[in-house]
Design an enzyme around this catalytic site. Structure first.
Site, PDB file in Angstrom:
ATOM      1  N   GLU A 181       2.648  11.672  -1.993  1.00  0.00           N
ATOM      2  CA  GLU A 181       4.089  10.600  -1.990  1.00  0.00           C
ATOM      3  C   GLU A 181       4.278  10.235  -3.237  1.00  0.00           C
ATOM      4  O   GLU A 181       3.440   9.574  -4.580  1.00  0.00           O
ATOM      5  CB  GLU A 181       4.194   9.904  -1.023  1.00  0.00           C
ATOM      6  CG  GLU A 181       3.262  10.104   0.625  1.00  0.00           C
ATOM      7  CD  GLU A 181       2.594   8.574   0.879  1.00  0.00           C
ATOM      8  OE1 GLU A 181       1.759   8.815   2.497  1.00  0.00           O
ATOM      9  OE2 GLU A 181       3.033   7.607   0.334  1.00  0.00           O
ATOM     10  N   CYS A 193       6.950   5.699  -8.505  1.00  0.00           N
ATOM     11  CA  CYS A 193       5.718   5.615  -8.240  1.00  0.00           C
ATOM     12  C   CYS A 193       5.225   6.820  -7.917  1.00  0.00           C
ATOM     13  O   CYS A 193       5.505   6.872  -6.941  1.00  0.00           O
ATOM     14  CB  CYS A 193       5.657   3.602  -6.496  1.00  0.00           C
ATOM     15  SG  CYS A 193       4.252   3.797  -6.446  1.00  0.00           S
ATOM     16  N   CYS A 251      -7.664  10.365  -1.696  1.00  0.00           N
ATOM     17  CA  CYS A 251      -8.674   9.238  -2.930  1.00  0.00           C
ATOM     18  C   CYS A 251      -9.885   9.135  -2.367  1.00  0.00           C
ATOM     19  O   CYS A 251     -10.318   9.097  -1.589  1.00  0.00           O
ATOM     20  CB  CYS A 251      -7.903   7.428  -3.126  1.00  0.00           C
ATOM     21  SG  CYS A 251      -8.696   6.792  -4.217  1.00  0.00           S
ATOM     22  N   CYS A 309     -11.050   2.019   0.103  1.00  0.00           N
ATOM     23  CA  CYS A 309     -10.499   0.901   0.124  1.00  0.00           C
ATOM     24  C   CYS A 309     -10.054   0.490   1.555  1.00  0.00           C
ATOM     25  O   CYS A 309      -9.172   1.258   2.322  1.00  0.00           O
ATOM     26  CB  CYS A 309      -9.349   0.343  -1.062  1.00  0.00           C
ATOM     27  SG  CYS A 309     -10.028   0.367  -2.555  1.00  0.00           S
ATOM     28  N   CYS A 316      -6.410   0.230   2.809  1.00  0.00           N
ATOM     29  CA  CYS A 316      -5.659   1.669   2.092  1.00  0.00           C
ATOM     30  C   CYS A 316      -5.929   2.158   3.085  1.00  0.00           C
ATOM     31  O   CYS A 316      -6.279   3.223   3.408  1.00  0.00           O
ATOM     32  CB  CYS A 316      -5.751   1.461   0.732  1.00  0.00           C
ATOM     33  SG  CYS A 316      -5.178   2.967   0.425  1.00  0.00           S
ATOM     34  N   CYS A 360       1.212   2.706   0.568  1.00  0.00           N
ATOM     35  CA  CYS A 360       0.474   3.881   0.234  1.00  0.00           C
ATOM     36  C   CYS A 360      -0.256   4.832   1.226  1.00  0.00           C
ATOM     37  O   CYS A 360      -0.706   4.560   2.335  1.00  0.00           O
ATOM     38  CB  CYS A 360      -0.713   2.875  -0.553  1.00  0.00           C
ATOM     39  SG  CYS A 360      -2.311   4.112  -1.386  1.00  0.00           S
TER      40      CYS A 360
HETATM   41  N1  SAH Z   1      -5.762   3.277  -6.410  1.00  0.00           N
HETATM   42  C1  SAH Z   1      -5.352   2.446  -8.066  1.00  0.00           C
HETATM   43  C2  SAH Z   1      -3.275   2.670  -8.184  1.00  0.00           C
HETATM   44  C3  SAH Z   1      -3.012   3.097  -6.523  1.00  0.00           C
HETATM   45  S1  SAH Z   1      -3.049   2.407  -5.043  1.00  0.00           S
HETATM   46  C4  SAH Z   1      -4.891   0.932  -7.196  1.00  0.00           C
HETATM   47  O1  SAH Z   1      -6.019   0.708  -6.244  1.00  0.00           O
HETATM   48  O2  SAH Z   1      -4.938   0.075  -7.826  1.00  0.00           O
HETATM   49  C5  SAH Z   1      -1.707   1.600  -4.142  1.00  0.00           C
HETATM   50  C6  SAH Z   1      -1.084   0.297  -4.538  1.00  0.00           C
HETATM   51  O3  SAH Z   1      -1.113   0.047  -3.309  1.00  0.00           O
HETATM   52  C7  SAH Z   1      -1.745  -0.456  -4.724  1.00  0.00           C
HETATM   53  O4  SAH Z   1      -1.535  -1.482  -5.841  1.00  0.00           O
HETATM   54  C8  SAH Z   1      -2.780  -1.047  -3.685  1.00  0.00           C
HETATM   55  O5  SAH Z   1      -2.843  -2.104  -3.351  1.00  0.00           O
HETATM   56  C9  SAH Z   1      -1.574  -1.356  -2.447  1.00  0.00           C
HETATM   57  N2  SAH Z   1      -1.325  -1.180  -1.145  1.00  0.00           N
HETATM   58  C10 SAH Z   1      -3.186  -0.198  -0.330  1.00  0.00           C
HETATM   59  N3  SAH Z   1      -2.481  -0.724   0.620  1.00  0.00           N
HETATM   60  C11 SAH Z   1      -1.539  -1.344   1.467  1.00  0.00           C
HETATM   61  C12 SAH Z   1      -1.558  -2.131   2.202  1.00  0.00           C
HETATM   62  N4  SAH Z   1      -2.226  -2.295   3.473  1.00  0.00           N
HETATM   63  N5  SAH Z   1      -0.658  -3.283   2.050  1.00  0.00           N
HETATM   64  C13 SAH Z   1       0.016  -3.542   0.828  1.00  0.00           C
HETATM   65  N6  SAH Z   1       0.095  -2.907  -0.116  1.00  0.00           N
HETATM   66  C14 SAH Z   1      -1.404  -1.828  -0.004  1.00  0.00           C
HETATM   67 FE1  SF4 Z   2      -6.865   4.886  -3.511  1.00  0.00          FE
HETATM   68 FE2  SF4 Z   2      -5.904   3.138  -1.889  1.00  0.00          FE
HETATM   69 FE3  SF4 Z   2      -8.423   1.792  -3.127  1.00  0.00          FE
HETATM   70 FE4  SF4 Z   2      -5.920   2.471  -4.563  1.00  0.00          FE
HETATM   71  S1  SF4 Z   2      -6.048   1.182  -2.773  1.00  0.00           S
HETATM   72  S2  SF4 Z   2      -8.429   2.873  -4.656  1.00  0.00           S
HETATM   73  S3  SF4 Z   2      -5.564   4.147  -3.479  1.00  0.00           S
HETATM   74  S4  SF4 Z   2      -7.992   3.942  -1.907  1.00  0.00           S
END
Ligand code: SAH
Ligand code: SF4
Length: 371
Positions: free
Chosen positions: A98, A111, A118, A122, A125, A344
């Site tokens: 995306e 973005c 990934c 997390c 996410c 994300c």
């Molecule tokens: N992996 C890297 C970069 C991309 S992550 C990182 O974690 O920093 C994509 C972005 O989306 C990050 O800022 C993350 O904190 C945010 N994100 C992921 N899941 C989310 C959610 N459910 N609600 C709000 N922000 C989210």
């Molecule tokens: Fe990976 Fe999502 Fe964690 Fe960023 S926030 S490191 S994309 S699992």
């Protein structure tokens, strides 16, 4: 993780300017043609080599035989009511990622994704639930930008220009260090797109060994996904905190040469009753130097099946005001494109669930019904 099979020719979009000069020199062509080719590819955004009037035919013939100039394909896009436009981009092996174009007053930020899926996992996410499929190559990262630039020019306005980049799509950019580094050099090349270091932001979950070697990365803005100021909560949200806890993370951040970066941005997803308490504010104050930090609060974006909750708006405002009162630079990111599943990984996974490569209209209506 799947390995990338060499199923296609090397892409012209994978070359930095100096690599392209070397390529031409090795073949016995004039080196300076690299500058003209860069100008056609990136400044003039002319993808058809036949129209590169000042480039020798023998060079174009060589490219035709040995290199690819194809870009990834946009297979779906959706416009949110707030102007955010989300794209699903298909790579050459069929994998999709995306990218999201986010308009603001004087800029249009793209973005970008750095990986398919990934590995960091997390718990808040959606991409994290997919696991890592593979890294994107440098030309696939540049290719997302170029494919979307062309699409916007053709479908929205010829004046439309992407001005900023954030590596905040799918994937952990520092896990794919070398390809993201090369793509960033390409984005910043004056003879090409010429994006300045201030217009590019790399967001990382905190891969300490890669942060420690960032001296050889172009000096772009850095955002750290902090999300918690206490180790136990951070570990619950981000398993990477087990390997690189807050002490190790901040020891590494202190070594990042701040001259170019001025302030480091700390992203902090606010989750109801987990990290939105007074002791979390105190934890942030203990951790962050107010002269060198900027805190970006992100109210949690729910997705179907997610186990966390978004705090109330008044809680978000309270949290921000407490930090502002103590002299921190602190903003709240308004969640963009919620009606198109802009957080994300959400769109891609909805798409894969449906597995409808040939039924885009159905997907569109399914996504609309989810909004
Ligand atoms: N992996 C890297 C970069 C991309 S992550 C990182 O974690 O920093 C994509 C972005 O989306 C990050 O800022 C993350 O904190 C945010 N994100 C992921 N899941 C989310 C959610 N459910 N609600 C709000 N922000 C989210
Ligand atoms: Fe990976 Fe999502 Fe964690 Fe960023 S926030 S490191 S994309 S699992």
């Amino acid at each position: 993780m799947e390995t990338i099979k060499p199923i296609r020719k090397k892409s012209l979009y994978s070359f930095t300017l100096s690599e392209l000069r070397d390529y031409l020199a090795e073949k016995g062509f004039a080196k300076f043609a690299a500058d003209q080719i860069y100008q056609w590819l990136y400044k003039n955004a002319e993808q058809n080599p036949e129209l590169w009037t000042n480039v020798a035919k023998k060079i174009k013939d060589d490219f035709q035989s040995n290199l690819s100039i194809d870009l990834p394909t946009i297979i779906w896009n959706g416009l949110s009511t707030d102007g955010t436009r989300k794209f699903l981009v298909k790579m050459f092996d069929g994998q999709t990622v995306e990218a999201v174009a986010i308009p603001a007053r004087d800029r249009l930020t793209l973005c970008l994704s750095s990986q398919v899926g990934c590995a960091i996992g997390c718990t808040f996410c959606h991409t994290g639930t997919m696991g890592l499929k593979r890294h994107l190559t440098a030309d696939e990262i540049v290719g997302q930008f170029m494919a979307i630039s062309y699409w916007l020019k053709a479908n929205v306005s010829t004046e439309m220009k992407l001005t900023n980049i954030v590596y905040m799509g799918q994937g952990e950019p520092l896990h794919n260090y070398e390809n993201v580094r090369v793509a960033t050099i390409i984005f910043m090349e004056d003879k090409g797109l010429g994006l300045s270091q201030r217009k590019i932001t790399l967001s990382t979950s905190g891969l300490v060994p890669q942060i420690e070697k960032m001296w050889d990365f172009p000096p772009v803005n850095i955002a750290i996904s902090l999300h918690a100021a206490h180790n136990n909560i951070r570990t619950e949200l981000m398993p990477i905190n087990k390997a690189y806890d807050l002490e190790r993370l901040f020891a590494a951040i202190k070594k990042v040469p701040l001259k170019a970066y001025r302030r480091i941005t700390y992203e902090y997803i606010l989750i109801s009753d987990l990290n939105d308490r007074p002791e979390d504010i105190q934890g942030l104050i203990d951790l962050l130097d107010k002269d060198k930090s900027k805190i970006n609060l992100i109210p949690y974006n729910d997705f179907p099946g997610s186990k966390f909750k978004r705090p109330s708006n008044s809680k978000v405002i309270w949290f921000q005001e407490e930090l502002l009162k103590r002299g921190y630079v602190c903003t709240t990111r308004t969640t963009k494109g919620q009606d198109i599943l802009a957080a994300c990984g959400q769109l891609k996974s909805e798409y894969e669930k449906l597995n409808l490569w040939d039924h885009r209209e159905k997907l569109t209506s399914r996504l609309e019904s989810l909004s």
